[in-house]
Enzyme design. Structure first.
Site, PDB file in Angstrom:
ATOM      1  N   CYS A  14       0.988  -1.068   0.061  1.00  0.00           N
ATOM      2  CA  CYS A  14      -0.127   0.079   0.181  1.00  0.00           C
ATOM      3  C   CYS A  14       0.917   0.837  -0.191  1.00  0.00           C
ATOM      4  CB  CYS A  14      -0.616  -0.047   1.643  1.00  0.00           C
ATOM      5  SG  CYS A  14      -1.391   1.381   2.031  1.00  0.00           S
ATOM      6  N   CYS A  39      -0.052   3.980   2.833  1.00  0.00           N
ATOM      7  CA  CYS A  39       0.582   2.934   3.570  1.00  0.00           C
ATOM      8  C   CYS A  39       2.250   4.248   4.699  1.00  0.00           C
ATOM      9  CB  CYS A  39       0.587   2.253   4.274  1.00  0.00           C
ATOM     10  SG  CYS A  39      -1.171   1.689   4.049  1.00  0.00           S
TER      11      CYS A  39
END
Lengths: 307, 107
Positions: free
Chosen positions: B31, B34
């Site tokens: 991700c 993230c």
């Protein structure tokens, strides 16, 4: 004072960094604190960027862009521009991190932001069944039923990618044909997990605290349907990100930054624009990169005339 | 200071029983957003560690925790106080925006 400040870190911004860096202009590139690398950071395989015959991952490509810009002296700052004053000969750029910079030229490469459906509670349900990033969130929909809204390349890519996880993917599109490239369309249409719902728009989001389904309206005959869903991925396009400058530079009627002909020159001297923020038509990594190159050369030319 | 990794086995002790509020950052390697928000959370932990503890849950390794807390989008940051979720923050945000979201815990 900086010679050049570049705002944005997609293919346009980094390419402008490579070119102005190689020209010895020591550019400052303000990349954003959480979205550095831009749109391609959320994609998976990039197959059509020339020079990479076997393809590569979007984030990998952007890391390479950044490394190449830094190699030639571009300073990359992970901060967000919150305010600019571009009217005078000294351009002022302020960041969320509390810094103020001055520059003789500014290259705007702020790209485009996801377009929303515009339905009630869309924001509230974002992260609770509604998603804008298939690569981030697909994982949570293993063996679930989901839908993707849209008809362009990104909708095809997301729908195809999501079949790795979901048991069923509806692809909902307003028209009776896709505008996506043929190869992407075929991949989606030939995927047994994908079912296309043509001529249909999402008219209501269902669920309290978490999305449980949608209501759809057929745009040809007006029939309404309810679809039970665990997730909804929205890929209906992007809008140019112009809020920083909309009261300072001239925009086109479609709200893109207006540039002079094939150049990157905006309505303000010393202010150039490149990439998706000026492009209502092509919006590819390679066209954005080309556009970043144009902006860098225009800025370089402008600076040499100041001397 | 890197945030501590929390698992199903340690969630009770590290999060639910904590006297201080705990922000749990649900994340994964794949991700991109993230990875952008992670160093910002580390900074916040460094500056406000006396008021709030920041820990991480890797959703790849701990899918049961992600499911239990209804995570369908990451990064997702949930603040626990007295064993309950009292605040949910979805998506990567710049530091000033995160500090504003967390203002009732850190001021």
């Amino acid at each position: 004072m900086h010679e050049v400040i570049i705002i944005g870190s997609g293919p346009a911004g980094y390419t402008a960094g490579i070119y102005t860096g190689r020209a010895g202009l020591n550019p400052l590139l303000i990349a954003s604190s959480v979205e550095a690398g831009g749109e391609l950071m959320k994609t998976t395989e990039v197959e059509n960027y020339p020079g990479f015959p076997t393809g590569l991952q979007g984030p990998e490509l952007m890391d390479a862009f950044r490394a190449q810009a830094e190699r030639f002296g571009t300073e990359v700052l992970l901060d967000d521009v919150i305010e600019v004053d571009l009217k005078g000969p000294v351009k002022i750029v302020k960041t969320g991190g509390g810094k103020t910079f001055e520059a003789k030229t500014v290259i705007l490469a702020t790209g485009a932001a996801y377009r929303e459906l515009g339905l009630p509670r869309e924001k509230e349900l974002s992260g609770y069944g509604i998603s804008w990033c298939a690569t981030c969130d697909g994982f949570f929909f293993r063996e679930k039923t989901i839908a993707v809204v849209g008809g362009g390349d990104s909708a095809m890519e997301e729908a195809t990618f999501l079949t790795r996880f979901a048991s069923k993917v509806y692809l909902i599109h307003r028209r009776d044909s896709f505008k996506a490239s043929k190869i992407m369309q075929e991949r989606a249409l030939n995927n047994p997990k994908i079912e296309v719902i043509w001529n249909t728009e999402v008219s209501e989001l269902l669920g309290e605290g978490k999305l449980t389904g949608i209501k759809t309206t057929n745009l040809v005959d007006g029939t309404q349907n309810t679809l039970d869903l665990d997730g909804l991925f929205i890929a209906i396009g992007n809008d140019p990100r112009v809020w920083l400058v909309e009261n300072q530079v001239t925009l086109t009627p479609e709200k893109f930054i207006e540039v002079d002909g094939r150049s990157s020159k905006t309505s303000l001297p010393g202010v150039f624009a490149a990439g998706d923020v000026i492009d209502p038509t092509y919006r590819q990594a390679i066209t954005a990169a080309g556009s970043g190159c144009v902006a860098a050369l225009d800025a370089e030319h402008y600076l040499s005339n100041l001397k | 200071m890197a945030a501590k990794n929390v698992t199903t086995a340690t969630f009770q002790a590290d999060v639910l029983s904590s006297a201080k509020p705990v922000l749990v950052d649900f994340w994964a390697e794949w991700c991109g957003p993230c990875r952008m928000v992670s160093p910002i959370l580390d900074e916040i932990a460094g500056e406000h560690g006396d008021k709030i503890t920041i820990v991480k849950v890797n959703v790849d390794e701990e899918p049961a925790l992600a499911q239990q807390y209804g995570i369908t989008s990451i990064p997702a940051m949930q603040v626990f106080q007295g064993g309950e979720v009292v605040k949910s923050i979805i998506g990567a945000k710049p530091k000033p925006a995160l500090l504003a979201d967390l203002s009732s815990f850190i001021n």
